[in-house]
Write a protein that holds these residues in place. Structure first.
Motif, PDB file in Angstrom:
ATOM      1  N   UNK A  36      23.065 -53.121  21.560  1.00  0.00           N
ATOM      2  CA  UNK A  36      21.679 -52.415  21.888  1.00  0.00           C
ATOM      3  C   UNK A  36      21.225 -51.509  20.422  1.00  0.00           C
ATOM      4  N   UNK A  37      22.191 -51.616  19.500  1.00  0.00           N
ATOM      5  CA  UNK A  37      21.689 -50.821  18.279  1.00  0.00           C
ATOM      6  C   UNK A  37      22.681 -51.542  17.179  1.00  0.00           C
ATOM      7  N   UNK A  38      22.424 -52.494  16.446  1.00  0.00           N
ATOM      8  CA  UNK A  38      23.473 -53.043  15.459  1.00  0.00           C
ATOM      9  C   UNK A  38      23.888 -52.144  14.361  1.00  0.00           C
ATOM     10  N   UNK A  39      23.169 -51.122  14.188  1.00  0.00           N
ATOM     11  CA  UNK A  39      23.435 -50.116  13.254  1.00  0.00           C
ATOM     12  C   UNK A  39      24.401 -49.089  13.722  1.00  0.00           C
ATOM     13  N   UNK A  40      24.357 -49.004  14.915  1.00  0.00           N
ATOM     14  CA  UNK A  40      25.599 -47.982  15.672  1.00  0.00           C
ATOM     15  C   UNK A  40      26.870 -48.506  15.863  1.00  0.00           C
ATOM     16  N   UNK A  41      27.770 -47.427  15.707  1.00  0.00           N
ATOM     17  CA  UNK A  41      29.098 -47.747  16.068  1.00  0.00           C
ATOM     18  C   UNK A  41      29.293 -47.790  17.653  1.00  0.00           C
ATOM     19  N   UNK A  42      30.567 -48.332  18.020  1.00  0.00           N
ATOM     20  CA  UNK A  42      30.564 -48.565  19.612  1.00  0.00           C
ATOM     21  C   UNK A  42      31.710 -47.184  19.706  1.00  0.00           C
ATOM     22  N   UNK A  51      33.968 -37.625  18.973  1.00  0.00           N
ATOM     23  CA  UNK A  51      32.246 -37.768  18.707  1.00  0.00           C
ATOM     24  C   UNK A  51      31.637 -36.281  19.088  1.00  0.00           C
ATOM     25  N   UNK A  52      32.094 -35.774  20.171  1.00  0.00           N
ATOM     26  CA  UNK A  52      31.145 -34.611  20.654  1.00  0.00           C
ATOM     27  C   UNK A  52      31.341 -33.631  19.437  1.00  0.00           C
ATOM     28  N   UNK A  53      32.406 -33.387  18.899  1.00  0.00           N
ATOM     29  CA  UNK A  53      32.214 -32.396  17.737  1.00  0.00           C
ATOM     30  C   UNK A  53      31.704 -32.701  16.772  1.00  0.00           C
ATOM     31  N   UNK A  54      31.677 -33.991  16.612  1.00  0.00           N
ATOM     32  CA  UNK A  54      30.806 -34.576  15.072  1.00  0.00           C
ATOM     33  C   UNK A  54      29.277 -34.303  15.523  1.00  0.00           C
ATOM     34  N   UNK A  65      18.058 -35.038  15.469  1.00  0.00           N
ATOM     35  CA  UNK A  65      18.060 -35.552  16.927  1.00  0.00           C
ATOM     36  C   UNK A  65      19.003 -36.813  17.028  1.00  0.00           C
ATOM     37  N   UNK A  66      20.144 -36.805  16.832  1.00  0.00           N
ATOM     38  CA  UNK A  66      21.078 -37.882  16.540  1.00  0.00           C
ATOM     39  C   UNK A  66      21.501 -38.291  18.088  1.00  0.00           C
ATOM     40  N   UNK A  67      21.819 -39.472  18.373  1.00  0.00           N
ATOM     41  CA  UNK A  67      22.201 -39.942  19.603  1.00  0.00           C
ATOM     42  C   UNK A  67      23.869 -40.167  19.592  1.00  0.00           C
ATOM     43  N   UNK A  68      24.595 -39.431  19.926  1.00  0.00           N
ATOM     44  CA  UNK A  68      26.031 -39.478  20.009  1.00  0.00           C
ATOM     45  C   UNK A  68      26.485 -41.057  20.477  1.00  0.00           C
ATOM     46  N   UNK A  69      27.605 -41.576  19.789  1.00  0.00           N
ATOM     47  CA  UNK A  69      28.292 -42.815  20.082  1.00  0.00           C
ATOM     48  C   UNK A  69      28.645 -43.225  21.414  1.00  0.00           C
ATOM     49  N   UNK A  70      29.342 -42.052  21.797  1.00  0.00           N
ATOM     50  CA  UNK A  70      29.719 -42.124  23.267  1.00  0.00           C
ATOM     51  C   UNK A  70      28.758 -41.621  24.289  1.00  0.00           C
ATOM     52  N   UNK A  71      27.548 -41.516  24.277  1.00  0.00           N
ATOM     53  CA  UNK A  71      26.451 -40.905  25.072  1.00  0.00           C
ATOM     54  C   UNK A  71      26.808 -41.467  26.489  1.00  0.00           C
ATOM     55  N   UNK A  72      26.801 -42.837  26.678  1.00  0.00           N
ATOM     56  CA  UNK A  72      26.922 -43.681  27.835  1.00  0.00           C
ATOM     57  C   UNK A  72      28.162 -43.192  28.682  1.00  0.00           C
ATOM     58  N   UNK A  73      28.925 -42.918  28.025  1.00  0.00           N
ATOM     59  CA  UNK A  73      30.366 -42.429  28.751  1.00  0.00           C
ATOM     60  C   UNK A  73      30.119 -41.023  29.136  1.00  0.00           C
ATOM     61  N   UNK A  74      29.581 -40.129  28.441  1.00  0.00           N
ATOM     62  CA  UNK A  74      29.158 -38.780  28.712  1.00  0.00           C
ATOM     63  C   UNK A  74      28.418 -38.868  30.052  1.00  0.00           C
ATOM     64  N   UNK A  75      27.216 -39.422  30.014  1.00  0.00           N
ATOM     65  CA  UNK A  75      26.394 -39.826  31.149  1.00  0.00           C
ATOM     66  C   UNK A  75      27.081 -40.055  32.549  1.00  0.00           C
ATOM     67  N   UNK A  76      27.854 -41.127  32.370  1.00  0.00           N
ATOM     68  CA  UNK A  76      28.742 -41.506  33.533  1.00  0.00           C
ATOM     69  C   UNK A  76      29.518 -40.681  33.941  1.00  0.00           C
ATOM     70  N   UNK A  77      30.207 -39.914  33.435  1.00  0.00           N
ATOM     71  CA  UNK A  77      31.011 -38.842  33.817  1.00  0.00           C
ATOM     72  C   UNK A  77      30.466 -37.562  34.526  1.00  0.00           C
ATOM     73  N   UNK A  78      29.300 -37.236  33.961  1.00  0.00           N
ATOM     74  CA  UNK A  78      28.365 -36.408  34.453  1.00  0.00           C
ATOM     75  C   UNK A  78      27.597 -36.434  35.768  1.00  0.00           C
TER      76      UNK A  78
END
Length: 212
Positions: A36-42, A51-54, A65-78
Motif C-alpha cells: 500500500x506504500x512502497x516507501x513505508x516499513x512493514x 513504533x508508538x513511542x517513535x 502528521x506521520x502515519x505510524x507503521x503499525x496503525x492497522x494493528x492499533x485500529x484492529x485492537x481498538x
C-alpha cells in the motif's frame, strides 16, 4: 505480451504464461514490503510498542502528521474492544478486521469506461478528478494512466509537474477535456494518510477550479 492477456480477478481468466509471470514477480519482490506504500516499513512482530513511542517522539519534536507503521494493528485492537463495539452499536460477536471475508464482493471484469462516456454526455459541465499515490503498488498509477488513455478524450494539458503550497514537487498531472488525472508524490494507497498536505493542496486546487 503476458500483461495484455491477463484480465480479471479469477485464475480461470488468466493464461498460464501470465500466471507464471505474476508468480515470478511476487517471489522476486519478497514479503517484506508494504504494497500500500512502497516507501513505508512493514509492522514487524513485537514492534508495536516501539513504533508508538517513535511516533509520539516524532509528533513532539517535529509536529509531523506521520502515519505510524503499525496503525492497522492499533485500529484492529481498538475496534475489537467490547466498550468500543457497544459505543458504536456493533454486533458484539463480530471480530473486526481491515479486510474481512464476511463481505463477499462480486468482482467482475466488465469495463466501467462506458460510464465515464455517459457522465460526460449527460453532464457536460461536470469536472472529474482521478488521483493516485505514486508509490501505491495495489493500484499503481500506471494502470490508471492506461485506462484513462483508453477513453480517448482530448488532452488539454499533457503530463506536467504540479507544486504544493510549500513550493515543492507534489506530483504530476494530465488534464483532459472534462477530467484531470493527478499523481501525488511519495503517497501510498491512502493518499491523505501518507501525504496529508499534498492531498489537501490537490483537493483545494480542484474544488477552486485551479489548474494543476
Amino acid at each position: 505480451g503476458h500483461f495484455s492477456r491477463c484480465s480479471g480477478y479469477s485464475s480461470e481468466d488468466c493464461p498460464t504464461e501470465c500466471a507464471q509471470a505474476i508468480s515470478k514477480a511476487q517471489r522476486q519482490a519478497g514479503s517484506h514490503y508494504n504494497s500500500y506504500d512502497l516507501l513505508a516499513d512493514i509492522c514487524l512482530e513485537g514492534q508495536e510498542r516501539e513504533e508508538t513511542a517513535a511516533f509520539r517522539m516524532s509528533q513532539a519534536v517535529w509536529g509531523d502528521d506521520v502515519y505510524p507503521v503499525c496503525a492497522e494493528n492499533y485500529m484492529s485492537k481498538y475496534l475489537n474492544q467490547d466498550k468500543v463495539k457497544e459505543a458504536i452499536n456493533a454486533n458484539m460477536d463480530i471480530t473486526w478486521s481491515q479486510c474481512s471475508p464476511i463481505l463477499d464482493y462480486d468482482f467482475g471484469t466488465e469495463s466501467v469506461l462506458p460510464l465515464y462516456e455517459e457522465f460526460k454526455s449527460s453532464y457536460p459541465d461536470l469536472s472529474i478528478l482521478i488521483y493516485s499515490g505514486d508509490v501505491d503498488d495495489v493500484l499503481p498509477y500506471m494502470g490508471t494512466q492506461s485506462w484513462l488513455e483508453a477513453l480517448g478524450w482530448p488532452v488539454v494539458n499533457d503530463w506536467h509537474e504540479w507544486l504544493g503550497t510549500d513550493g515543492q514537487l507534489a506530483g504530476f498531472a494530465t488534464e483532459y477535456d472534462g477530467l484531470t488525472f493527478v499523481t501525488v508524490r511519495a503517497a501510498g494507497h491512502m493518499v491523505p494518510g501518507t501525504q496529508p498536505e499534498r492531498a489537501l493542496n490537490m483537493v483545494q486546487r480542484f474544488l477552486n477550479g485551479m489548474d494543476f
